[in-house]
Design a protein around this motif. Structure first.
Motif: not given
Length: 155
Positions: A55-76
């Motif tokens: 589903s589009t919801t599943t695609q969105l979740a997979w695409a961004v689920h760990d992406l914040g690690m790079w965007k925020a530069g942290t494991f939090d």
């Protein structure tokens, strides 16, 4: 969703690819590694669910689920990943944002959850992180098939 009877591997999803391309610079040298992780996890989840396409919801979740690690530069990074989901959801059309956010946060739980779509997301992420374990109640996820098509750390 239709039941997966072909055993086909999903290699491309428009929603996933657009989001990843928009964050290619932030991912840097990890772009292909992260993309492969996303597609392996997505395919593991589809196998667990018996679906042939996400589903589009599943695609969105997979695409961004760990992406914040790079965007925020942290494991939090869960808050940053949730922010990315909120930012990208309107452009993806019919997205169940609360479900996507729940799927993204759940892999960090030890115990299973009752919602089947959320639980399969959690298990699929674990399968990828643990290189094929744990086993599922319905048997093994075809890890080798998906890992060959979306290799670890290779372009």
């Amino acid at each position: 969703m239709r039941t997966n009877t072909s055993g086909a591997t999903v290699r491309r999803c428009a929603a996933v690819d657009v989001i990843l391309q928009q964050h290619r610079i932030a991912l840097g040298a990890d772009f292909h590694t992260y993309r492969h992780h996303v597609y392996r996890g997505l395919n593991y989840q589809l196998a667990l669910l018996g679906w042939d396409r996400p589903s589009t919801t599943t695609q969105l979740a997979w695409a961004v689920h760990d992406l914040g690690m790079w965007k925020a530069g942290t494991f939090d990074y869960l808050g940053s990943s949730a922010g990315l989901a909120r930012r990208h959801a309107p452009a993806k059309g019919r997205v169940d944002l609360p479900l996507a956010l729940t799927m993204m946060a759940t892999p960090h739980r030890v115990r299973s959850v009752p919602d089947r779509e959320v639980e399969t997301f959690r298990r699929a992420d674990l399968v990828d992180v643990l290189h094929g374990l744990p086993l599922t109640a319905s048997g093994r996820v075809p890890v080798r098939v998906y890992a060959c098509r979306h290799p670890r750390g290779y372009r």
